[in-house]
Motif scaffolding. Sequence first.
Motif, PDB file in Angstrom:
ATOM      1  N   LEU A 137       0.823  -1.216   0.000  1.00  0.00           N
ATOM      2  CA  LEU A 137       0.000   0.000   0.000  1.00  0.00           C
ATOM      3  C   LEU A 137       0.854   1.262   0.000  1.00  0.00           C
ATOM      4  CD1 LEU A 137      -2.863  -0.763   2.560  1.00  0.00           C
ATOM      5  CD2 LEU A 137      -2.803  -1.200   0.109  1.00  0.00           C
ATOM      6  N   GLY A 138       2.123   1.126   0.315  1.00  0.00           N
ATOM      7  CA  GLY A 138       2.967   2.310   0.519  1.00  0.00           C
ATOM      8  C   GLY A 138       2.866   2.708   1.974  1.00  0.00           C
ATOM      9  N   TYR A 139       3.996   3.092   2.553  1.00  0.00           N
ATOM     10  CA  TYR A 139       4.007   3.453   3.955  1.00  0.00           C
ATOM     11  C   TYR A 139       2.992   4.545   4.220  1.00  0.00           C
ATOM     12  CZ  TYR A 139       8.532   1.072   3.883  1.00  0.00           C
ATOM     13  OH  TYR A 139       9.534   0.164   3.725  1.00  0.00           O
ATOM     14  N   GLY A 140       2.293   4.419   5.336  1.00  0.00           N
ATOM     15  CA  GLY A 140       1.463   5.527   5.776  1.00  0.00           C
ATOM     16  C   GLY A 140       0.003   5.388   5.390  1.00  0.00           C
ATOM     17  N   ASN A 141      -0.381   4.376   4.636  1.00  0.00           N
ATOM     18  CA  ASN A 141      -1.796   4.208   4.313  1.00  0.00           C
ATOM     19  C   ASN A 141      -2.503   3.428   5.410  1.00  0.00           C
ATOM     20  OD1 ASN A 141      -2.294   5.528   1.678  1.00  0.00           O
ATOM     21  ND2 ASN A 141      -0.539   4.281   1.114  1.00  0.00           N
ATOM     22  N   TRP A 142      -2.105   2.195   5.600  1.00  0.00           N
ATOM     23  CA  TRP A 142      -2.560   1.498   6.800  1.00  0.00           C
ATOM     24  C   TRP A 142      -1.532   1.743   7.892  1.00  0.00           C
ATOM     25  CZ3 TRP A 142      -5.207  -3.894   6.931  1.00  0.00           C
ATOM     26  CH2 TRP A 142      -6.420  -3.850   6.208  1.00  0.00           C
ATOM     27  N   LEU A 143      -2.012   1.883   9.121  1.00  0.00           N
ATOM     28  CA  LEU A 143      -1.084   1.965  10.247  1.00  0.00           C
ATOM     29  C   LEU A 143      -0.460   0.591  10.474  1.00  0.00           C
ATOM     30  CD1 LEU A 143      -3.230   4.095  12.725  1.00  0.00           C
ATOM     31  CD2 LEU A 143      -1.317   4.860  11.310  1.00  0.00           C
ATOM     32  N   HIS A 144       0.755   0.594  11.036  1.00  0.00           N
ATOM     33  CA  HIS A 144       1.452  -0.665  11.304  1.00  0.00           C
ATOM     34  C   HIS A 144       0.561  -1.637  12.096  1.00  0.00           C
ATOM     35  CE1 HIS A 144       4.637  -3.479  12.255  1.00  0.00           C
ATOM     36  NE2 HIS A 144       4.444  -3.303  13.546  1.00  0.00           N
TER      37      HIS A 144
ATOM     38  N   VAL B  62      -9.299  -8.381   7.707  1.00  0.00           N
ATOM     39  CA  VAL B  62      -9.180  -8.889   6.330  1.00  0.00           C
ATOM     40  C   VAL B  62      -8.212  -8.006   5.541  1.00  0.00           C
ATOM     41  CG1 VAL B  62     -11.467  -9.964   6.230  1.00  0.00           C
ATOM     42  CG2 VAL B  62     -11.186  -7.550   5.622  1.00  0.00           C
ATOM     43  N   SER B  63      -7.802  -8.517   4.404  1.00  0.00           N
ATOM     44  CA  SER B  63      -6.861  -7.832   3.512  1.00  0.00           C
ATOM     45  C   SER B  63      -7.454  -6.517   3.002  1.00  0.00           C
ATOM     46  CB  SER B  63      -6.582  -8.783   2.334  1.00  0.00           C
ATOM     47  OG  SER B  63      -5.640  -8.230   1.474  1.00  0.00           O
ATOM     48  N   PRO B  64      -6.605  -5.524   2.732  1.00  0.00           N
ATOM     49  CA  PRO B  64      -7.120  -4.281   2.137  1.00  0.00           C
ATOM     50  C   PRO B  64      -7.785  -4.605   0.800  1.00  0.00           C
ATOM     51  CG  PRO B  64      -4.772  -4.083   2.667  1.00  0.00           C
ATOM     52  CD  PRO B  64      -5.148  -5.500   2.890  1.00  0.00           C
ATOM     53  N   ASP B  65      -8.851  -3.874   0.445  1.00  0.00           N
ATOM     54  CA  ASP B  65      -9.591  -4.269  -0.758  1.00  0.00           C
ATOM     55  C   ASP B  65      -8.843  -3.941  -2.051  1.00  0.00           C
ATOM     56  OD1 ASP B  65      -9.963  -1.607  -0.643  1.00  0.00           O
ATOM     57  OD2 ASP B  65     -12.123  -1.679  -0.251  1.00  0.00           O
ATOM     58  N   THR B  66      -7.741  -3.202  -1.961  1.00  0.00           N
ATOM     59  CA  THR B  66      -6.965  -2.910  -3.173  1.00  0.00           C
ATOM     60  C   THR B  66      -5.810  -3.901  -3.346  1.00  0.00           C
ATOM     61  OG1 THR B  66      -5.575  -1.405  -1.921  1.00  0.00           O
ATOM     62  CG2 THR B  66      -7.444  -0.439  -3.108  1.00  0.00           C
TER      63      THR B  66
ATOM     64  N   GLN C 100      -4.489  -7.917  -3.887  1.00  0.00           N
ATOM     65  CA  GLN C 100      -4.879  -9.273  -4.275  1.00  0.00           C
ATOM     66  C   GLN C 100      -4.054 -10.288  -3.470  1.00  0.00           C
ATOM     67  OE1 GLN C 100      -7.451  -9.645  -6.306  1.00  0.00           O
ATOM     68  NE2 GLN C 100      -7.470  -7.392  -6.217  1.00  0.00           N
ATOM     69  N   PRO C 101      -4.603 -11.473  -3.245  1.00  0.00           N
ATOM     70  CA  PRO C 101      -3.864 -12.502  -2.504  1.00  0.00           C
ATOM     71  C   PRO C 101      -2.487 -12.778  -3.117  1.00  0.00           C
ATOM     72  CG  PRO C 101      -6.150 -13.159  -2.736  1.00  0.00           C
ATOM     73  CD  PRO C 101      -6.004 -11.894  -3.534  1.00  0.00           C
ATOM     74  N   GLU C 102      -2.392 -12.708  -4.435  1.00  0.00           N
ATOM     75  CA  GLU C 102      -1.119 -12.997  -5.114  1.00  0.00           C
ATOM     76  C   GLU C 102      -0.066 -11.918  -4.846  1.00  0.00           C
ATOM     77  OE1 GLU C 102      -4.100 -12.877  -6.565  1.00  0.00           O
ATOM     78  OE2 GLU C 102      -4.389 -15.060  -6.570  1.00  0.00           O
ATOM     79  N   ASP C 103      -0.510 -10.754  -4.366  1.00  0.00           N
ATOM     80  CA  ASP C 103       0.446  -9.662  -4.133  1.00  0.00           C
ATOM     81  C   ASP C 103       1.332  -9.919  -2.913  1.00  0.00           C
ATOM     82  OD1 ASP C 103      -0.641  -8.246  -6.266  1.00  0.00           O
ATOM     83  OD2 ASP C 103      -2.124  -7.234  -5.004  1.00  0.00           O
ATOM     84  N   TYR C 104       0.915 -10.843  -2.045  1.00  0.00           N
ATOM     85  CA  TYR C 104       1.606 -10.989  -0.769  1.00  0.00           C
ATOM     86  C   TYR C 104       2.984 -11.652  -0.861  1.00  0.00           C
ATOM     87  CZ  TYR C 104      -2.338  -9.459   2.067  1.00  0.00           C
ATOM     88  OH  TYR C 104      -3.306  -8.702   2.672  1.00  0.00           O
ATOM     89  N   LEU C 105       3.038 -12.789  -1.550  1.00  0.00           N
ATOM     90  CA  LEU C 105       4.247 -13.622  -1.428  1.00  0.00           C
ATOM     91  C   LEU C 105       5.548 -12.944  -1.862  1.00  0.00           C
ATOM     92  CD1 LEU C 105       2.817 -17.175  -2.031  1.00  0.00           C
ATOM     93  CD2 LEU C 105       4.207 -16.456  -0.093  1.00  0.00           C
ATOM     94  N   PRO C 106       5.555 -12.191  -2.977  1.00  0.00           N
ATOM     95  CA  PRO C 106       6.838 -11.553  -3.331  1.00  0.00           C
ATOM     96  C   PRO C 106       7.378 -10.662  -2.205  1.00  0.00           C
ATOM     97  CG  PRO C 106       5.251 -11.372  -5.132  1.00  0.00           C
ATOM     98  CD  PRO C 106       4.505 -11.934  -3.965  1.00  0.00           C
ATOM     99  N   HIS C 107       6.478  -9.923  -1.554  1.00  0.00           N
ATOM    100  CA  HIS C 107       6.926  -9.101  -0.421  1.00  0.00           C
ATOM    101  C   HIS C 107       7.376  -9.982   0.743  1.00  0.00           C
ATOM    102  CE1 HIS C 107       5.558  -5.420  -2.254  1.00  0.00           C
ATOM    103  NE2 HIS C 107       4.316  -5.867  -2.362  1.00  0.00           N
ATOM    104  N   MET C 108       6.624 -11.030   0.991  1.00  0.00           N
ATOM    105  CA  MET C 108       6.913 -11.879   2.157  1.00  0.00           C
ATOM    106  C   MET C 108       8.258 -12.595   2.028  1.00  0.00           C
ATOM    107  SD  MET C 108       3.071 -13.397   2.779  1.00  0.00           S
ATOM    108  CE  MET C 108       3.402 -14.362   4.255  1.00  0.00           C
ATOM    109  N   MET C 109       8.660 -12.889   0.814  1.00  0.00           N
ATOM    110  CA  MET C 109       9.934 -13.589   0.603  1.00  0.00           C
ATOM    111  C   MET C 109      11.126 -12.693   0.909  1.00  0.00           C
ATOM    112  SD  MET C 109       9.150 -16.603   0.043  1.00  0.00           S
ATOM    113  CE  MET C 109      10.802 -17.246  -0.262  1.00  0.00           C
ATOM    114  N   ARG C 110      10.867 -11.403   1.064  1.00  0.00           N
ATOM    115  CA  ARG C 110      11.953 -10.475   1.384  1.00  0.00           C
ATOM    116  C   ARG C 110      12.033 -10.236   2.899  1.00  0.00           C
ATOM    117  NH1 ARG C 110      11.035  -6.077  -2.707  1.00  0.00           N
ATOM    118  NH2 ARG C 110      11.943  -7.370  -4.332  1.00  0.00           N
ATOM    119  N   ASP C 111      11.233 -10.944   3.649  1.00  0.00           N
ATOM    120  CA  ASP C 111      11.209 -10.789   5.102  1.00  0.00           C
ATOM    121  C   ASP C 111      12.560 -11.157   5.708  1.00  0.00           C
ATOM    122  OD1 ASP C 111       9.223 -10.484   7.498  1.00  0.00           O
ATOM    123  OD2 ASP C 111      10.390 -12.275   7.952  1.00  0.00           O
TER     124      ASP C 111
END
Lengths: 362, 362
Positions: B256-263, B304-308, B310-321
């Motif tokens: 979402l970009g920092y600052g849209n949802w709070l941590h 629940v996930s933000p409505d903008t 998609q479920p597929e958006d998660y894993l690429p970010h998560m692999m950088r954890d």
Amino acid sequence: MLCVNVELKERRYPIHIGAGLLSDNSVYPLKSGDKVMIVTNPTVAQHYLSQVTDTLEKIGCTVKNVQLPDGEQYKTLDSLNLIFTALLRENYGRDATIVALGGGVIGDVAGYAAASYQRGVRFIQIPTTLLAQVDSSVGGKTAVNHELGKNMIGAFYQPCTVIIDTLTLNTLPKREVNAGLAEVIKYGAILDYPFFEWLEQHIDALVALDQEKLQQCIARCCQIKADVVARDETEKGDRALLNLGHTFGHAIETHLGYGNWLHGEAVAAGSMMAAVLSEMLGDLSAQEAARLEKLLVRANLPTVSPDTMQPEDYLPHMMRDKKVLAGKLRLILLKSLGQAYVATDTDQDKVLAAIRRCTQTD
Amino acid sequence: MLCVNVELKERRYPIHIGAGLLSDNSVYPLKSGDKVMIVTNPTVAQHYLSQVTDTLEKIGCTVKNVQLPDGEQYKTLDSLNLIFTALLRENYGRDATIVALGGGVIGDVAGYAAASYQRGVRFIQIPTTLLAQVDSSVGGKTAVNHELGKNMIGAFYQPCTVIIDTLTLNTLPKREVNAGLAEVIKYGAILDYPFFEWLEQHIDALVALDQEKLQQCIARCCQIKADVVARDETEKGDRALLNLGHTFGHAIETHLGYGNWLHGEAVAAGSMMAAVLSEMLGDLSAQEAARLEKLLVRANLPTVSPDTMQPEDYLPHMMRDKKVLAGKLRLILLKSLGQAYVATDTDQDKVLAAIRRCTQTD
């Protein structure tokens, strides 16, 4: 091959010293599958990057590299960020290893990057300058500069191994070899009189890059520094002695702008200023000060202030030194050759007088 | 006043919790003549800077401040450098003390500055958000973000004291109070079932800022976290449990970009995803997952996930954890309410399925 161990409890690490070690896979604490980022600069890369990369790839590591611009003026947060970007682009995680291949600047920036990336990853030092081999690669001081002061931002962070290949000195400009000898001489002057005498005997062989003498010399310096660091890792006490000449020297470097005088050259002139001040305070004999001067001169090092710098220019820079406590200057001075101490609150007029005695007059 | 001690051998430090502590000079480990740099932001400064400054000046400290721009998007190396510049302009030395007055961003940046300035100066935390009070002010994790990842650059560095004044929550936006409750609920879910039950009983009082309940709640959270940190300061083992929901949550924040949802909001939805995944793996019961969801909803938090996204958006970010090791995802999951564990190599299809179940459908 010689080996010196730095004893820091659970963070004990070895320093390997020998000719041709870059290609010796037994000295790298790495295994197949490890992810390695080599941090270097274009000058060093041209000589040694493929040699180290080949060795690590034979071990089975994934090897990438990032090259920082060459020079003290690039020892900045921006260069640090180049390393972070390279690591993140490769998806390197907390299990990555950073290898610093280069001189003191590369070691300082890469070490601080290793301390900071994901709050700390493994770090291997391969110092390729004499200065870095005897000084900045031992003891875990890492840092970058700020425009208002040198080494102001950093961390204490220990490598897991230091690999010193003395053959790398063959491609080092002579001026930089000599600058490294300034720190070598410093060790003798502050803590080890027999080593000072050894240097008086062998300085010409060192200047001529005699491999055996170089290895003995580097091992001795690393041992001295390792002992000091083991006693005082975070510089609350004894470790400050290693800064003989550095408070004066930093003033020279800051005043001239980074990159004009080499660090070792500034330390040489600064050590002489500390010696002259010690003599004025009645501690060091005139003969001892003269022996230090002679040794520095035989290593082709400056013993006086740069001719574009006035004695009055020193103190404002010196007051910003990290050793200043509660607004009072703390200097490293000599009781005798081989015996340094921390002088607190030295009279500023005497400091100025010592600088004057080390200033070029027409 | 409540007090929780974080036991880290020679770096033991106290957390003081009470109403009105900002003006209580007995909780500041400072003395006349100390040089203090308060790091804050304009929003917090307007409410509390003069109160803290007055208290410290009464003690006899020299007090300066530097204000960073407000928001997660300014948790950068550039903001860090603003602190270094302020310290150097004031000629502050290694004996300076940095005080972080603000939320998690201020604490993280100021803490990393304290870890790095001259390789380490004293650090006092005054967290003014519920999130910072129960989480980021305990445990010594400091960091800034990189454009390619959150909290990628930092250090483990402990404050000498943490001062939590619960009255500061009265000026905090309600949305941020609720976000803090996400981390509070997390503590119960991962390690402390009786506390989870206590929260089911008192969540409305906490949402309504009942001072006594807040202090009890914050002390309990700090104690849980302090115990974990004391066992595992540098996150080799147990400490990872504190990251329940965070790998999912970071993906949301990054996407979402920092600052849209709070941590805390991202952690709430992320905790629910972890709970649903735990249920799919046969560990958590459906009833337990429903209790977690209900508690989060009562604290006005998303499940629940933000409505903008998609479920597929998660894993690429998560692999950088940062918890990813050797290319394998490591997630914090629940055996039951009050008992979390580190799951290595969870099947990515199952992870995706859990995210799908937590995705809004029309």
